[in-house]
Design an enzyme around this catalytic site. Structure first.
Site, PDB file in Angstrom:
ATOM      1  CE  LYS A   1      53.507  41.525  41.095  1.00  0.00           C
ATOM      2  NZ  LYS A   1      52.668  42.523  40.404  1.00  0.00           N
TER       3      LYS A   1
ATOM      4  CD  GLN B   1      50.122  44.634  41.838  1.00  0.00           C
ATOM      5  OE1 GLN B   1      51.319  44.484  41.622  1.00  0.00           O
ATOM      6  NE2 GLN B   1      49.224  43.739  41.481  1.00  0.00           N
TER       7      GLN B   1
ATOM      8  CG  ASP C   1      54.117  45.224  35.455  1.00  0.00           C
ATOM      9  OD1 ASP C   1      54.110  44.012  35.725  1.00  0.00           O
ATOM     10  OD2 ASP C   1      53.762  46.117  36.245  1.00  0.00           O
TER      11      ASP C   1
HETATM   12  N1  GUN Z   1      47.750  43.458  38.621  1.00  0.00           N
HETATM   13  C1  GUN Z   1      47.465  42.177  38.285  1.00  0.00           C
HETATM   14  N2  GUN Z   1      48.505  41.631  37.624  1.00  0.00           N
HETATM   15  C2  GUN Z   1      49.461  42.584  37.534  1.00  0.00           C
HETATM   16  C3  GUN Z   1      50.766  42.617  36.971  1.00  0.00           C
HETATM   17  O1  GUN Z   1      51.264  41.651  36.374  1.00  0.00           O
HETATM   18  N3  GUN Z   1      51.437  43.800  37.103  1.00  0.00           N
HETATM   19  C4  GUN Z   1      50.912  44.878  37.719  1.00  0.00           C
HETATM   20  N4  GUN Z   1      51.633  45.992  37.788  1.00  0.00           N
HETATM   21  N5  GUN Z   1      49.702  44.878  38.256  1.00  0.00           N
HETATM   22  C5  GUN Z   1      48.978  43.734  38.159  1.00  0.00           C
END
Ligand code: GUN
Length: 279
Positions: free
Chosen positions: A52, A96, A119
């Site tokens: 990311k 996350q 998100d």
């Molecule tokens: N953990 C697994 N996929 C995601 C996601 O798309 N966003 C976040 N914040 N955590 C995750």
């Protein structure tokens, strides 16, 4: 021959479009900044977070990194999110998941300001998704809509079966397919006669989390198959929830693993970051 839906190429196209848009925004004095918060060192999370931040850097989005130890208390994390909520230089906040067991995930998600919830996990954004109001869309389902649109696959009027009912994929996916005028069914672990249901579908979206579970017996001839799963098989090779070799010859279009849905999630996260400053 089935059409191979190329998530790698489509996600690169989207990131390139965003890179140009961010450059133009910068020329107008507008910058974009994403705060990335990780608690603990879950190996998969470390890889996702690294990717990311790398995507941010490529597109020209500033990223601020908060890597907190596993024993961070819920109150400490609450304080950090509140600070980031108030910080005008931060446009988006990403915490996350999963968080360590001693932290209430829902409390943290609900605390993020909906305007910074890139998100799309906040209940306000989920409500907006279902009512059709403007809001942040959950990244993986939004990515799947882009895969289908950019591969010229029609959704309107089609019978779509989604396998999996998670808050991150299955449920928002259903809302988005409905918005595209598909007829939507959500199947899940308690569904009886799963094969009969998936055999009806023109589009099958598989997010059940079981390695190579879906074989050709589940698929109507000529259906479109989207595989959200990600596993390592006995030979340590990446594979999905769909038995690709068995299913592919029976489809009109299918996503591979890797290189299908996976790369789209980050591309759509980047899009949500840019969306925070679009007028
Ligand atoms: N953990 C697994 N996929 C995601 C996601 O798309 N966003 C976040 N914040 N955590 C995750």
């Amino acid at each position: 021959m089935a059409q191979l839906i190329d998530g790698k190429k489509i996600s690169s196209d989207i990131k390139e479009e965003l890179r140009i848009e961010v450059q133009q925004l910068k020329e107008q004095g507008i910058s974009v900044c994403l705060a990335v918060v990780q608690v603990g060192e879950d190996p998969a999370s470390c890889v996702y977070v690294k990717n990311k931040k790398r995507a941010c850097s490529y597109i020209g989005i500033e990223s601020k990194s908060y890597e907190l130890p596993e024993n961070t208390t819920e109150e400490e994390l609450v304080k950090l999110v509140e600070t980031l909520n108030q910080d005008d230089s931060v446009n988006g906040i990403l915490v996350q998941l999963p968080l360590p067991d001693h932290i209430n995930e829902d409390r943290i998600i609900n605390l993020i300001r909906p305007e910074k919830d890139v998100d799309g996990f906040h209940p306000i954004n989920i409500g907006r998704l279902w009512t059709g109001e403007k809001g942040f869309l959950s990244c993986t389902p939004a990515g799947i809509i882009q895969l289908l649109k950019r591969s010229d696959i029609q959704m309107s009027g089609k019978e779509c079966v989604i396998i999996g009912r998670s808050n991150i994929v299955g449920k928002p996916m259903a809302a988005l397919m409905l918005r595209e005028n598909a007829t939507v069914t959500i199947a899940h672990s308690k569904t009886v006669n799963l094969k009969e249901i998936t055999k009806r579908a023109d589009i099958v979206i598989v997010a059940l989390g079981k390695e190579k579970f879906i074989n050709s017996e589940y698929i109507k001839e000529g259906a479109v198959v989207i595989d959200v799963g990600m596993h390592r098989d006995v030979n340590n090779k990446l594979c999905g929830d769909v038995d690709f070799m068995d299913v592919e010859p029976h489809t009109s279009a299918i996503t591979p693993v890797p290189g299908g849905v996976g790369p789209m999630t980050i591309a759509m996260l980047m899009n949500n970051c840019v969306e925070t400053v679009r007028v």
